[in-house]
Design an enzyme around this catalytic site. Structure first.
Site, short mmCIF file in Angstrom:
data_model
loop_
_atom_site.label_atom_id
_atom_site.label_comp_id
_atom_site.label_asym_id
_atom_site.label_seq_id
_atom_site.Cartn_x
_atom_site.Cartn_y
_atom_site.Cartn_z
N PRO A 17 -7.51 89.27 27.59
CA PRO A 17 -7.15 89.08 29.00
C PRO A 17 -6.58 90.32 29.68
CG PRO A 17 -5.48 88.13 27.59
CD PRO A 17 -6.59 88.55 26.69
N TYR A 73 -10.14 84.54 11.53
CA TYR A 73 -8.95 85.39 11.44
C TYR A 73 -8.36 85.30 10.03
CZ TYR A 73 -9.37 84.77 16.52
OH TYR A 73 -9.84 84.68 17.81
#
Length: 283
Positions: free
Chosen positions: A202, A55
């Protein structure tokens, strides 16, 4: 349903965590907002924050340290290594060579301003490097006291079994949500072994009638579809630790409120059917 889980048998965290991947790291208003989001997450009781070397090449780790260091007691920031700019032209590629893993851990320790990474996850298994070399390096880092616990990401049941012959695996981070249950066997293996299962992505919407059913359940509960999806995950198994990510405080607060949402058994049954319907619709 317990709101906490003990990773590796000794590291207590609240089950609903925060994924920092989407936080902007470039200087400017976006970064200032990102710092506020990370701080607000901790204010709201988050004790598990997920980041990675990938990231921003470590910029996300630096952002979290700026926002939260010195870290409050009980806060776990887990990071991942094993993807590096070592491809053609400096492109990102899987790279689990021992020297790469060691270097990324050293960088993470510096960027996170800590002497030990309590949970380090291998971002992906590098098919070009022997698994024993990759996990052996992480085991050495554990022995040296630089890493507390070892986890994996995006693995199959077979890969998990092979890894557990080499190291003590305490977590697995695979893609999994209400409509995407490809890794159901991995979740089952983790549940049987007491291994934390951190579903990334999710919350996801399909292109069938699934959204309508989720929205219907949400309306019945006075909640949002996102909250229903997260509540479903929390009720799926005690080892499930969702890490929804966002760069907006409003979305963060919405996500974390899902911890207090309770689905009825009938609602859960309706939601359980959605993955099969989505698979059938997409062929």
């Amino acid at each position: 349903m317990s709101s906490t889980f003990r990773i590796g048998g000794d590291l207590d965290v609240r089950r609903l965590g925060f994924g920092a991947m989407h936080l902007p790291t470039e200087p400017g208003p976006g970064r200032e907002n990102a710092l506020a989001v990370a701080r607000r997450a901790v204010e709201l009781g988050v004790t598990l924050i997920d980041t990675a070397h990938l990231y921003g090449g470590g910029a996300n780790e630096e952002l979290l340290a700026e926002a939260l260091h010195p870290y409050p007691e009980g806060l776990l920031i887990t990071t991942k290594v094993g993807v590096a700019r070592t491809g053609p032209g400096g492109d990102w590629k899987l790279d689990g060579r021992p020297e790469i893993l060691r270097d990324q851990v050293r960088q993470a320790l510096r960027r996170l301003r800590t002497e030990r990474i309590e949970l380090l996850q291998l971002h992906r298994i590098d098919p070009d490097t022997p698994l024993a070399d990759q996990l052996g390096t992480l085991r050495e880092l554990h022995t040296e006291g630089l890493v507390g616990r070892i986890g994996l990401s995006e693995v199959t049941v077979e890969e998990l079994e092979r890894a557990r012959e080499i190291v003590d695996v305490v977590s697995v981070q695979n893609r999994y949500n209400l409509l995407d249950r490809e890794h159901e066997p991995v979740l089952a293996a983790c549940a049987a072994a007491g291994i934390a299962f951190l579903p990334w992505r999710p919350v996801a919407w399909g292109k069938t009638g699934a959204e309508g059913e989720i929205a219907a359940v949400a309306a019945e509960l006075g909640a949002t579809p996102t909250q229903v999806s997260l509540a479903w995950l929390l009720g799926r198994a005690p080892v499930v630790l969702p890490i929804p990510g966002t760069a907006r405080i409003g979305h963060l607060e919405e996500n974390l409120a899902a911890a207090g949402l309770e689905l009825t058994s009938a609602q859960r049954t309706r939601l359980d059917r959605l993955a099969g319907a989505a698979r059938a619709a997409t062929g």
